[in-house]
Design a protein around this motif. Structure first.
Motif, PDB file in Angstrom:
ATOM      1  N   LEU A  69      -8.903  -4.742   3.203  1.00 42.48           N
ATOM      2  CA  LEU A  69      -7.958  -3.542   1.928  1.00 42.48           C
ATOM      3  C   LEU A  69      -7.655  -3.962   1.019  1.00 42.48           C
ATOM      4  O   LEU A  69      -7.332  -4.986   0.560  1.00 42.48           O
ATOM      5  CB  LEU A  69      -6.593  -4.033   2.617  1.00 42.48           C
ATOM      6  CG  LEU A  69      -6.390  -3.711   4.530  1.00 42.48           C
ATOM      7  CD1 LEU A  69      -5.024  -4.615   4.944  1.00 42.48           C
ATOM      8  CD2 LEU A  69      -7.308  -2.423   5.035  1.00 42.48           C
ATOM      9  N   SER A  71      -6.513  -2.437  -1.396  1.00 40.08           N
ATOM     10  CA  SER A  71      -5.090  -2.334  -1.808  1.00 40.08           C
ATOM     11  C   SER A  71      -4.711  -3.820  -1.810  1.00 40.08           C
ATOM     12  O   SER A  71      -3.153  -3.739  -2.891  1.00 40.08           O
ATOM     13  CB  SER A  71      -4.747  -1.156  -1.812  1.00 40.08           C
ATOM     14  OG  SER A  71      -4.526  -1.367  -0.019  1.00 40.08           O
ATOM     15  N   PHE A  90      -6.623   2.864   7.562  1.00 41.63           N
ATOM     16  CA  PHE A  90      -5.288   2.483   7.643  1.00 41.63           C
ATOM     17  C   PHE A  90      -3.954   2.272   7.361  1.00 41.63           C
ATOM     18  O   PHE A  90      -4.204   3.546   5.785  1.00 41.63           O
ATOM     19  CB  PHE A  90      -5.979   1.080   6.487  1.00 41.63           C
ATOM     20  CG  PHE A  90      -6.850   0.045   7.761  1.00 41.63           C
ATOM     21  CD1 PHE A  90      -5.961  -1.015   8.300  1.00 41.63           C
ATOM     22  CD2 PHE A  90      -8.110   0.387   6.692  1.00 41.63           C
ATOM     23  CE1 PHE A  90      -7.542  -1.653   8.874  1.00 41.63           C
ATOM     24  CE2 PHE A  90      -8.943  -1.222   7.761  1.00 41.63           C
ATOM     25  CZ  PHE A  90      -8.323  -2.012   8.700  1.00 41.63           C
ATOM     26  N   ILE A  92      -1.193   1.444   6.013  1.00 39.48           N
ATOM     27  CA  ILE A  92      -0.591   0.440   5.417  1.00 39.48           C
ATOM     28  C   ILE A  92       1.412   0.108   5.406  1.00 39.48           C
ATOM     29  O   ILE A  92       1.858   1.311   4.294  1.00 39.48           O
ATOM     30  CB  ILE A  92      -1.074  -0.226   4.123  1.00 39.48           C
ATOM     31  CG1 ILE A  92      -2.522  -0.552   4.820  1.00 39.48           C
ATOM     32  CG2 ILE A  92      -0.574  -1.728   3.615  1.00 39.48           C
ATOM     33  CD1 ILE A  92      -3.312  -0.365   3.376  1.00 39.48           C
ATOM     34  N   VAL A  99       0.272  -2.938   9.149  1.00 39.40           N
ATOM     35  CA  VAL A  99      -1.047  -2.262   9.006  1.00 39.40           C
ATOM     36  C   VAL A  99      -1.707  -1.881  10.005  1.00 39.40           C
ATOM     37  O   VAL A  99      -2.076  -2.760  11.543  1.00 39.40           O
ATOM     38  CB  VAL A  99      -2.165  -3.683   8.185  1.00 39.40           C
ATOM     39  CG1 VAL A  99      -3.559  -2.233   8.541  1.00 39.40           C
ATOM     40  CG2 VAL A  99      -1.884  -3.534   7.489  1.00 39.40           C
ATOM     41  N   GLU A 101      -4.690  -0.141  12.542  1.00 39.62           N
ATOM     42  CA  GLU A 101      -6.078   0.904  12.258  1.00 39.62           C
ATOM     43  C   GLU A 101      -6.218   1.883  12.943  1.00 39.62           C
ATOM     44  O   GLU A 101      -6.245   1.593  14.229  1.00 39.62           O
ATOM     45  CB  GLU A 101      -7.329  -0.097  12.220  1.00 39.62           C
ATOM     46  CG  GLU A 101      -8.654   0.652  11.811  1.00 39.62           C
ATOM     47  CD  GLU A 101      -9.923  -0.715  11.991  1.00 39.62           C
ATOM     48  OE1 GLU A 101      -9.496  -1.812  11.942  1.00 39.62           O
ATOM     49  OE2 GLU A 101     -10.780   0.082  12.306  1.00 39.62           O
ATOM     50  N   GLU A 128      -7.056   3.976   3.083  1.00 38.26           N
ATOM     51  CA  GLU A 128      -5.813   2.944   3.306  1.00 38.26           C
ATOM     52  C   GLU A 128      -4.808   4.298   2.407  1.00 38.26           C
ATOM     53  O   GLU A 128      -4.547   5.109   1.172  1.00 38.26           O
ATOM     54  CB  GLU A 128      -5.944   1.638   2.196  1.00 38.26           C
ATOM     55  CG  GLU A 128      -7.457   1.089   3.017  1.00 38.26           C
ATOM     56  CD  GLU A 128      -7.375  -0.434   1.689  1.00 38.26           C
ATOM     57  OE1 GLU A 128      -6.309  -0.279   0.681  1.00 38.26           O
ATOM     58  OE2 GLU A 128      -7.920  -0.528   1.336  1.00 38.26           O
ATOM     59  N   THR A 130      -0.476   4.612   2.258  1.00 38.35           N
ATOM     60  CA  THR A 130       0.232   3.140   2.385  1.00 38.35           C
ATOM     61  C   THR A 130       1.559   3.690   2.674  1.00 38.35           C
ATOM     62  O   THR A 130       2.101   5.298   2.076  1.00 38.35           O
ATOM     63  CB  THR A 130       0.325   2.337   0.776  1.00 38.35           C
ATOM     64  OG1 THR A 130       0.769   3.506  -0.020  1.00 38.35           O
ATOM     65  CG2 THR A 130      -0.680   1.778   0.550  1.00 38.35           C
TER      66      THR A 130
END
Ligand SMILES: [Zn+2]
Ligand SMILES: [Zn+2]
Length: 138
Positions: A69, A71, A90, A92, A99, A101, A128, A130
């Protein structure tokens, strides 16, 4: 797929963790484990050099056993049996650090078509996202 003791130990540390781990967290976990096993019993662990962990991580990522990851500058075991270079997403959570997936087929297909159109050969396809997970958003 045969795994060397160090590669197996790194993968096990990632599998045991509920959150992504930094390379030094993995190193600490392996060294702690090595100490528990007693001297001479564990080939992995015990005074491992960080480079050994990084090399093991590179291998696990290359083989699709784990992901990085970017980030978070952290690593996580892959729960899916997908091909190493397949697109993954992901989710997050910034609150609990959890997390998830996902390997969404429609998204992989759409991106695959775009890449084919551009004649672009992908090496790494990691999305990714968030935010807050279902448990933390309320
Ligand atoms: Zn994966
Ligand atoms: Zn959360």
């Amino acid at each position: 797929m045969r795994l060397t003791p160090i590669r197996r130990a790194v993968l096990e540390a990632l599998l045991e963790s509920h959150a992504p781990m930094g390379a030094y967290e993995i190193l600490d976990a392996l060294n702690a484990k090595g100490a528990q096993d007693g001297p001479g019993e564990s080939k992995a662990g015990r005074g491992l050099a960080p480079i050994a962990v990084y090399r093991a991580l590179d291998f696990l990522i290359e083989q699709g056993f784990a992901h990085k990851l970017e980030s978070r500058n952290a690593f996580t075991a892959c729960p899916h049996a997908h091909a190493p270079h397949e697109l993954v997403a992901f989710l997050i959570c910034e609150t609990c650090g959890g997390v998830d997936e996902l390997a969404p087929a429609p998204l992989a297909k759409a991106v695959g078509q775009m890449l084919a159109q551009e004649r672009f050969a992908p090496r790494r396809q990691v999305l990714e996202i968030t935010g807050a997970c279902a448990h933390c958003r309320d």
